[in-house]
Design an enzyme around this catalytic site. Structure first.
Site, PDB file in Angstrom:
ATOM      1  CD  GLU A 332      37.492  40.581  39.005  1.00  0.00           C
ATOM      2  OE1 GLU A 332      37.934  39.664  39.701  1.00  0.00           O
ATOM      3  OE2 GLU A 332      36.843  40.382  37.941  1.00  0.00           O
ATOM      4  CB  CYS A 333      41.083  45.181  35.429  1.00  0.00           C
ATOM      5  SG  CYS A 333      42.395  45.697  34.295  1.00  0.00           S
ATOM      6  N   GLY A 334      39.114  46.984  34.553  1.00  0.00           N
ATOM      7  CA  GLY A 334      38.292  47.961  33.844  1.00  0.00           C
ATOM      8  C   GLY A 334      37.229  48.565  34.736  1.00  0.00           C
ATOM      9  CB  CYS A 438      41.959  45.193  43.200  1.00  0.00           C
ATOM     10  SG  CYS A 438      40.985  43.694  42.919  1.00  0.00           S
TER      11      CYS A 438
END
Length: 478
Positions: A332-334, A438
């Site tokens: 996720e993200c990072g 994502c």
């Protein structure tokens, strides 16, 4: 009925002083020997970690967008057990929600939990008008229990005296404290809010905030307000309707270090209940990893650790090899940024894992911020085709193909964004074998099958390895 002393701290807007007040109350009550259970309204990892530090107990997020009302009540009652007081920090302004009706606002949550509200008001360059604003709040949604007011950024004794007289005369509310203008912010901020507790002298800052709170607030009266909160029914729906998954357990590595540390405790508990043993690992040190059958890369600040991430080639190569073998990886993200080819930040470019042929680039402005709604458009190990789920995003980075500024359309996306930005062009979710990455963050309560699908994918990988296969086949949910 259950007696649960509780209090919601709310403001008129973001940046009004809610976090300082909440941290100060949590730490002061902890110092008195109380068992304090902190809660954070909304999708916030950073404030929640600071609240946990202040209270000495893990904070729990309560989010009316990602959770049903029954889930929120049940989670609150369950987490509140065996504590002396529950402290809920709101977000944004008291009545700010996602629509005209103010749904998902702090006021909505306070009504849902029948919690008295302590309202903090930034009184910079304001006297009698503060009373008008507070009176408006009292009349706007009368069923919200505003029990008292704390005045922030007061300029001096005369300013405080006029403010107190106006509010107590016109509003009939007690002024429970007046905070002076602080010369320096005890906890520095950056683009996503407060800095990480791992990057700052957190104990020193929290002790300083607690001293300020104790010097300027009527803490006895605030405690009485929390104690007078109405009783709550113990007959709440179970937050975990299913028992822990029996049988052969798998081990899922969860990266927890200064780079990646954005995780909802319920996500990890959901994985455990689905049959996973959680094993914490790091991307920053050279400690050997145990055998893992899945890997969870949460969000965080990889840009602050980019040099160390790049220097740790052994772990970067390990993650690449595991992904190539078909290890189920959820990022996720990072975590997505780490799996890209490179990370651009502060004028430098550092190599990352390279699973996806994209480069993450930090921007000065948010590239995605708010709640999301995604529809699954490509088969993958974690979500069935056509499935729609809610989440949230907050990222200053964007992903670009190397040596170009075109969109991320070079990668076939897994998610159509019905709400939110994701990777751009209303798409999110990259897939390589059994690795899914994502920008959208999810909470286990809003995606109830996520944990079970993750554990089942890990079990399939473990079975492949036990059978002596070099690679696990690609796992896809129809």
């Amino acid at each position: 009925m259950l007696t649960i002393p509780r209090l919601t701290v709310a403001g008129l807007r973001g940046g009004s002083g809610k976090t300082i007040l909440s941290l100060g109350l949590a730490r002061y009550w902890k110092q008195t020997g109380w068992k304090v259970k902190p809660f954070k309204k909304g999708p916030d990892y950073i404030d929640a970690v600071w609240l946990g530090r202040a209270a000495g107990r893990t904070a729990t997020n309560l989010d009316p967008f990602l959770m049903s009302e029954d889930q929120i009540r049940s989670l609150f009652v369950h987490r509140a057990q065996d504590h002396d007081v529950c402290l809920v920090e709101g977000n944004r302004g008291l009545f700010d929600g996602k629509d005209l009706d103010g749904s998902c606002s702090t006021a909505h949550l306070a009504r849902l939990l029948d919690t008295p509200v302590l309202l903090i008001v930034d009184c910079t360059k304001m006297t009698r008008t503060a009373a008008a604003l507070i009176q408006g709040c009292l009349a706007f949604e009368p069923d919200v229990r505003i029990a008292g007011v704390v005045l922030n950024n007061t300029a001096g004794a005369r300013h405080r005296s006029i403010l107190r007289q106006c509010i107590e005369t016109y509003c009939g509310l007690p002024v429970l404290g007046t905070l002076p203008k602080l010369r320096t912010n005890p906890i520095p901020e950056r683009h996503m809010g407060l800095v990480s507790d791992q990057e700052h002298a957190s104990e020193q800052a929290l002790e300083s905030i607690a001293r300020t709170i104790s010097d300027w607030l009527d803490l006895d009266q605030i405690a009485q307000i929390a104690r007078r909160a109405p009783q709550m029914s113990p007959a709440q729906p179970m937050i975990w309707p299913r028992t822990a998954h029996p049988g052969n357990r798998v081990r899922i590595g969860v990266v927890k270090d200064a780079c990646l540390w954005f995780y909802y405790p319920e996500n990890l508990e959901a994985l455990s209940r689905a049959g996973a043993e959680i094993q914490e690992v790091s991307l920053l040190n050279d400690n050997a990893w145990p055998e893992v059958h899945g890997l969870y890369l949460g969000g965080g600040f990889p840009e602050t650790q980019a040099l160390d991430l790049a220097a740790n080639t052994a772990v970067r190569e390990l993650v690449f090899r595991l992904a190539d073998k078909g290890l189920p990886i959820y990022a996720e993200c990072g975590g997505l940024m780490y799996l890209c080819r490179a990370l651009h930040s502060a004028g430098t470019q550092q190599p990352m894992v390279g699973i996806f042929p994209l480069e993450a680039e930090l921007s000065r402005k948010p590239q995605g911020h708010g709640y999301t709604l995604a529809r699954v458009s490509r088969a993958n190990p974690f979500y069935p085709l056509g499935y729609e789920f809610y989440g949230h995003e907050f990222h200053y980075s964007k992903c670009l193909p190397p040596q170009g500024k075109a969109s991320c359309a070079v990668q076939q996306p897994c998610l159509d964004m019905l709400r939110g930005t994701g990777l751009g062009q209303a798409q999110d979710g990259l897939l390589f074998r059994n690795t899914f990455a994502c920008y959208t963050h999810v909470h286990a309560f809003s995606v109830p099958a996520w944990a079970e699908n993750f554990v089942q994918a890990a079990a399939a990988f473990k079975m492949s390895m036990d059978q002596g296969l070099d690679r696990c086949p690609d796992i896809r949910i129809d």
